[in-house]
Design a protein around this motif. Structure first.
Motif, PDB file in Angstrom:
ATOM      1  N   GLU A  75       0.867  -0.949   0.123  1.00 21.97           N
ATOM      2  CA  GLU A  75      -0.365  -0.139   0.133  1.00 21.97           C
ATOM      3  C   GLU A  75       0.668   1.344   0.650  1.00 21.97           C
ATOM      4  O   GLU A  75       2.160   1.078   0.801  1.00 21.97           O
ATOM      5  CB  GLU A  75      -0.851  -0.300   1.153  1.00 21.97           C
TER       6      GLU A  75
ATOM      7  N   SER B 162       2.681   4.751   0.488  1.00 24.33           N
ATOM      8  CA  SER B 162       2.404   5.645   1.305  1.00 24.33           C
ATOM      9  C   SER B 162       2.445   7.079  -0.077  1.00 24.33           C
ATOM     10  O   SER B 162       1.221   7.917   0.141  1.00 24.33           O
ATOM     11  CB  SER B 162       3.184   6.357   1.951  1.00 24.33           C
TER      12      SER B 162
ATOM     13  N   LEU C  73      -5.352   3.377  -4.697  1.00 24.41           N
ATOM     14  CA  LEU C  73      -6.560   2.926  -3.637  1.00 24.41           C
ATOM     15  C   LEU C  73      -6.059   1.266  -4.366  1.00 24.41           C
ATOM     16  O   LEU C  73      -7.068   0.524  -3.546  1.00 24.41           O
ATOM     17  CB  LEU C  73      -8.131   2.842  -4.807  1.00 24.41           C
TER      18      LEU C  73
ATOM     19  N   ARG D  53     -13.112   8.194  -1.656  1.00 18.62           N
ATOM     20  CA  ARG D  53     -12.753   7.146  -1.248  1.00 18.62           C
ATOM     21  C   ARG D  53     -10.829   8.204  -1.308  1.00 18.62           C
ATOM     22  O   ARG D  53     -10.273   7.730   0.072  1.00 18.62           O
ATOM     23  CB  ARG D  53     -12.253   6.361  -1.875  1.00 18.62           C
TER      24      ARG D  53
ATOM     25  N   GLU E  75     -10.665  10.032   2.294  1.00 14.84           N
ATOM     26  CA  GLU E  75     -10.584   9.282   3.439  1.00 14.84           C
ATOM     27  C   GLU E  75      -8.912   8.694   3.044  1.00 14.84           C
ATOM     28  O   GLU E  75      -8.400   8.473   4.584  1.00 14.84           O
ATOM     29  CB  GLU E  75     -11.324   8.351   3.237  1.00 14.84           C
ATOM     30  N   GLU E  76      -8.272   8.056   2.373  1.00 12.35           N
ATOM     31  CA  GLU E  76      -7.339   7.919   2.178  1.00 12.35           C
ATOM     32  C   GLU E  76      -6.566   9.402   3.125  1.00 12.35           C
ATOM     33  O   GLU E  76      -4.873   9.316   3.205  1.00 12.35           O
ATOM     34  CB  GLU E  76      -6.073   6.990   0.989  1.00 12.35           C
ATOM     35  N   GLN E  77      -6.225  10.193   2.526  1.00 11.55           N
ATOM     36  CA  GLN E  77      -5.903  11.275   2.325  1.00 11.55           C
ATOM     37  C   GLN E  77      -5.949  11.240   3.412  1.00 11.55           C
ATOM     38  O   GLN E  77      -5.144  12.256   4.540  1.00 11.55           O
ATOM     39  CB  GLN E  77      -5.994  12.514   1.662  1.00 11.55           C
TER      40      GLN E  77
ATOM     41  N   LYS F 278      -5.731   9.293   6.384  1.00 12.00           N
ATOM     42  CA  LYS F 278      -5.404   8.799   7.144  1.00 12.00           C
ATOM     43  C   LYS F 278      -3.500   8.900   7.011  1.00 12.00           C
ATOM     44  O   LYS F 278      -2.570   8.661   6.957  1.00 12.00           O
ATOM     45  CB  LYS F 278      -5.069   7.414   6.371  1.00 12.00           C
TER      46      LYS F 278
ATOM     47  N   ARG G  50      -1.897   9.072   3.783  1.00 16.02           N
ATOM     48  CA  ARG G  50      -1.015   9.028   2.437  1.00 16.02           C
ATOM     49  C   ARG G  50      -1.436  10.547   1.543  1.00 16.02           C
ATOM     50  O   ARG G  50      -2.552  10.805   1.926  1.00 16.02           O
ATOM     51  CB  ARG G  50      -1.627   7.579   1.325  1.00 16.02           C
TER      52      ARG G  50
ATOM     53  N   GLY H  70      -5.516  14.362  -3.179  1.00 15.20           N
ATOM     54  CA  GLY H  70      -5.806  14.216  -1.624  1.00 15.20           C
ATOM     55  C   GLY H  70      -6.716  15.800  -1.530  1.00 15.20           C
ATOM     56  O   GLY H  70      -7.322  16.141  -0.506  1.00 15.20           O
TER      57      GLY H  70
END
Length: 387
Positions: free
Chosen positions: A97, A99, A116, A172, A175-177, A179, A181, A201
């Motif tokens: 995954e 970064s 993703l 989506r 959401e990862e931003q 976290k 990433r 992001g």
């Protein structure tokens, strides 16, 4: 009768020319351009040549954990290779995954889905194995070209991007931003003649009412080859004054967005470099490949574009490797080998499917190099085929 026909054709041609695509812009200065930002979200972009560009691209990763970066290059239809590598890598069960994911040109189109992970694999596989030239661009009427911004229209590509880049996908990415990433895409600001890095992001997580449309326009701009495809207008502001910028293919200024050249040249260290793993996915060959070129516009254009891109990407690969080697960064490279015959046509479906399958196999078997290719690696035997 002949005179009447000629008059009718002339009137029709003038109508085409007068109806050409034009961009209405209020004049602005270099100072205004340098200070311009997206109203309501100034944090979503920055100049790639800023001294702290590398710091701005750092993800929020807990201390001690590995930092992985995937950098996707330009390459037009040869993005099918990258799509294949990512799908094959997922199948191998060893794909991390990331970064940070960056994309330029066709790499920008892949980047959101690569970001993703496996949930984006089907979209990039579909895109690079089912589209043809007519799904990407429409050639303009020849007499309309002198008054236009390009040889072709990218209206079909804009529709494809709108179909794939949905509000759900943007959510989506937000959401990862959150976290920690990061996802970045590069475009070329034609007015300033500078590369711009977009924090996709940050766009996704912003409160901008048109953030989905801005997200799409940045992707379209990054994949718009100047002259061939029209530049994309992006509305910014400078101290309250409107600045309508023209953005084009990010590969115009940088074929891949990884270790910034200014950082590599300065040799300034990166904190915690030992935990950084960089993967350069080049959607291109890196060496010359003999091919009898068909003496027509598209084959000549594609061949010249490939020559320029190969030389630039090879230099970037070598420069980033030297920096990585000095600072203990785990450096990895994959690119299209000369064992695959190129096509002299743009977005030829048969070629893209063949290249995708080739990429899947290489992704599945983990064909990542730890050093740049040597001249011997890039050598290829003469052949007569030109598919």
């Amino acid at each position: 009768m002949t005179r009447q026909i000629l008059r009718a054709v002339t009137i029709a041609a003038m109508a085409f020319v007068s109806g050409c695509t034009t961009v209405e812009r209020v004049p602005f200065t270099g100072a205004q351009s340098a200070a311009a930002a997206i109203a309501g979200a100034p944090e979503v972009r920055f100049w790639a040549d800023l001294p702290d560009a590398a710091q701005r691209m750092r993800p929020d990763v807990p201390a001690g954990q590995p930092v992985t970066m995937l950098a996707l290059s330009g390459g037009a239809d040869e993005g099918a290779y990258g799509a294949g590598v990512l799908n094959g890598w997922t199948q191998s069960g060893t794909r991390p995954e990331f970064s940070v994911v960056t994309g330029v040109s066709t790499g920008a189109l892949i980047a959101p889905f690569a970001f993703l992970g496996k949930e984006g694999d089907a979209s990039i596989a579909r895109f690079y194995t089912s589209v043809s030239a007519r799904d990407i661009f429409h050639p303009r009427f020849p007499l309309a070209i002198p008054g236009s911004t390009s040889v072709a229209s990218t209206a079909p590509l804009a529709k494809l991007i709108a179909r794939e880049v949905t509000s759900e996908l943007v959510a989506r990415i937000a959401e990862e931003q959150a976290k920690g990433r990061r996802l970045f895409v590069a475009t070329a600001n034609l007015d300033a003649q500078r590369s711009v890095i977009w924090d996709m992001g940050a766009i996704a997580a912003s409160m901008l009412p048109d953030k989905v449309e801005l997200f799409r326009r940045v992707l379209l701009a990054s994949s718009s080859i100047p002259v061939v495809f029209p530049p994309v207008v992006i509305d910014a502001s400078s101290n309250g004054a409107p600045v309508r910028e023209l953005h084009a293919d990010g590969g115009t200024t940088a074929g891949i967005l990884a270790i910034p050249p200014q950082l590599a040249v300065s040799d300034a260290p990166i904190g915690d470099a030992a935990r950084l793993h960089v993967y350069l996915l080049m959607n291109s060959r890196l060496g010359g490949d003999f091919q009898m070129v068909t003496p027509r516009l598209v084959p000549i254009l594609k061949r010249a574009f490939a020559l320029n891109q190969q030389a630039a990407l090879l230099t970037l690969a070598e420069t980033s490797y030297v920096y990585a080697h000095r600072h203990g960064i785990d450096w990895n490279l994959t690119f299209i080998g000369n064992d695959v015959a190129p096509s002299d046509r743009l977005f030829e479906k048969t070629y893209m499917r063949r290249l995708y399958a080739y990429g899947v196999e290489r992704g599945r078997t983990g064909s990542w190099r730890k050093t740049p290719p040597t001249p011997a690696d890039l050598a290829v035997a003469d052949r007569l085929d030109h598919q």
